[in-house]
Design an enzyme around this catalytic site. Structure first.
Site, PDB file in Angstrom:
ATOM      1  N   ASP A  64      16.704  14.896  44.990  1.00 20.98           N
ATOM      2  CA  ASP A  64      17.913  15.488  44.835  1.00 20.98           C
ATOM      3  C   ASP A  64      18.912  14.866  44.086  1.00 20.98           C
ATOM      4  O   ASP A  64      19.596  14.018  44.657  1.00 20.98           O
ATOM      5  CB  ASP A  64      18.106  16.112  46.125  1.00 20.98           C
ATOM      6  CG  ASP A  64      19.364  17.155  46.327  1.00 20.98           C
ATOM      7  OD1 ASP A  64      20.035  17.404  45.275  1.00 20.98           O
ATOM      8  OD2 ASP A  64      19.707  17.787  47.311  1.00 20.98           O
ATOM      9  N   TYR A 157      31.691  25.451  37.183  1.00 20.78           N
ATOM     10  CA  TYR A 157      30.752  25.011  36.113  1.00 20.78           C
ATOM     11  C   TYR A 157      31.698  24.538  34.835  1.00 20.78           C
ATOM     12  O   TYR A 157      31.281  23.444  34.603  1.00 20.78           O
ATOM     13  CB  TYR A 157      29.802  26.300  35.922  1.00 20.78           C
ATOM     14  CG  TYR A 157      28.986  25.959  34.704  1.00 20.78           C
ATOM     15  CD1 TYR A 157      27.759  25.145  34.979  1.00 20.78           C
ATOM     16  CD2 TYR A 157      29.118  26.449  33.607  1.00 20.78           C
ATOM     17  CE1 TYR A 157      26.686  25.021  34.032  1.00 20.78           C
ATOM     18  CE2 TYR A 157      28.157  26.026  32.424  1.00 20.78           C
ATOM     19  CZ  TYR A 157      27.050  25.476  32.964  1.00 20.78           C
ATOM     20  OH  TYR A 157      25.900  25.207  31.835  1.00 20.78           O
ATOM     21  N   LYS A 161      31.247  20.492  33.552  1.00 22.15           N
ATOM     22  CA  LYS A 161      30.603  20.194  32.348  1.00 22.15           C
ATOM     23  C   LYS A 161      31.487  19.763  31.161  1.00 22.15           C
ATOM     24  O   LYS A 161      31.445  18.880  30.597  1.00 22.15           O
ATOM     25  CB  LYS A 161      30.141  21.621  31.670  1.00 22.15           C
ATOM     26  CG  LYS A 161      28.657  22.022  32.410  1.00 22.15           C
ATOM     27  CD  LYS A 161      27.727  21.018  32.053  1.00 22.15           C
ATOM     28  CE  LYS A 161      26.358  21.561  32.766  1.00 22.15           C
ATOM     29  NZ  LYS A 161      25.052  20.812  32.358  1.00 22.15           N
ATOM     30  N   THR A 192      16.183  30.289  28.980  1.00 24.92           N
ATOM     31  CA  THR A 192      15.584  29.308  29.950  1.00 24.92           C
ATOM     32  C   THR A 192      15.004  30.349  31.040  1.00 24.92           C
ATOM     33  O   THR A 192      15.430  31.471  31.467  1.00 24.92           O
ATOM     34  CB  THR A 192      16.293  28.505  30.404  1.00 24.92           C
ATOM     35  OG1 THR A 192      17.564  28.894  31.230  1.00 24.92           O
ATOM     36  CG2 THR A 192      17.101  27.538  29.064  1.00 24.92           C
ATOM     37  N   THR A 198      19.416  33.845  36.836  1.00 21.58           N
ATOM     38  CA  THR A 198      20.842  34.106  36.816  1.00 21.58           C
ATOM     39  C   THR A 198      21.256  35.550  36.288  1.00 21.58           C
ATOM     40  O   THR A 198      21.844  36.576  37.110  1.00 21.58           O
ATOM     41  CB  THR A 198      21.695  33.318  35.974  1.00 21.58           C
ATOM     42  OG1 THR A 198      21.462  31.968  36.747  1.00 21.58           O
ATOM     43  CG2 THR A 198      23.124  33.605  36.032  1.00 21.58           C
TER      44      THR A 198
END
Length: 259
Positions: A64, A157, A161, A192, A198
């Protein structure tokens, strides 16, 4: 091009699914020796077994990577198995939604842990081995086109990023004299496994969402895993020459373009 990574030892975080697994397959075809790090043991062992069935040297290490000791342990396991690490790809990522108004400290911390802190300490451990041996190496960080700003529901996010984009340049500058090349890829909207989940769960997309989305895009398709994977392998290889500190937009929309 053939044998771009022959004999190179490559660790891929998030190498058990989606883009990470695609990069593993592309790197295996180019002769890399692979260590795949991820949380899902069943899926990781399946991908590693698939790669070994093609003749590749591939193993799975459960980690993890949001936990720093486990992230470091993945590098240690790579070095213990092969005596060194030549290449690293940080492909693991978290994309759970949150706006600037509804993001909790817990959600923010999760994004920082997986999307920024994990790449930081994976790079730290990998670079330390490269420097100790006095040998060159290559690293590719999978970032996101959203690092330029992104959508309102991607606030934590984007924060993580964007940090990774800056970290990529900082580390590349710091270790260019060690001949360690570090580059990043700002992925755009791509087909993906994770994006499929999502879209279905976070945006109520139907089973035909990819075809409908592709029809609205300039190139008539979403980014494809095999194409992105081939480019990552190129960046890892000596064929990408002296390029370092580059964060490349892999997208069909141009940042700053209007109309």
């Amino acid at each position: 091009m053939k044998d771009l990574l022959t004999g190179k030892v490559l660790l891929i975080s998030g190498g058990t699914q989606g883009l990470g697994a695609g990069i593993a397959r592309a790197a295996a075809r180019e002769g890399a020796r692979l260590v795949l790090a991820g949380r899902n043991t069943e899926r990781g062992e399946q991908v590693a077994a698939e790669l070994r069935s093609t003749g590749a040297d591939a193993v799975f290490v459960r980690a993890d990577i949001g936990d720093v000791p486990q992230a470091r342990a993945a590098v240690v396991a790579t070095v213990e198995r092969h005596g060194r690490i030549d290449c690293l790809v940080n492909a693991a990522g978290l994309t759970t939604r949150g706006t600037i108004l509804d993001t909790t400290p817990e959600l923010f911390d999760q994004h920082i842990a997986v999307n920024l802190r994990a790449p930081f300490f994976l790079m730290q451990a990998a670079i330390a081995d490269m420097v100790r041996r006095g040998e060159p190496g290559t690293i590719v960080n999978v970032i996101s086109i959203d690092s330029h700003g992104g959508q309102a529901f991607l606030a934590p996010y984007v924060a993580a990023k964007a940090g990774l984009a800056g970290l990529t340049k900082n580390a590349a500058h710091a270790h260019r004299w060690d001949r360690i090349r570090i580059n990043g890829l700002n992925m755009g909207w791509s087909a993906t496994d994770g994006e499929d989940v999502t879209q279905r769960h976070a945006h109520d997309a139907g089973p035909d969402w990819q075809r409908e989305a592709a029809a609205r895009l300039p190139m008539g398709k979403l980014g494809q895993v095999d194409e992105i994977a081939d480019f990552v392998v190129f960046l890892l290889s000596e064929r990408s020459g002296v390029v370092t500190g580059s964060v490349i937009d892999w997208d069909q929309n141009v940042i700053g373009g209007l109309g």
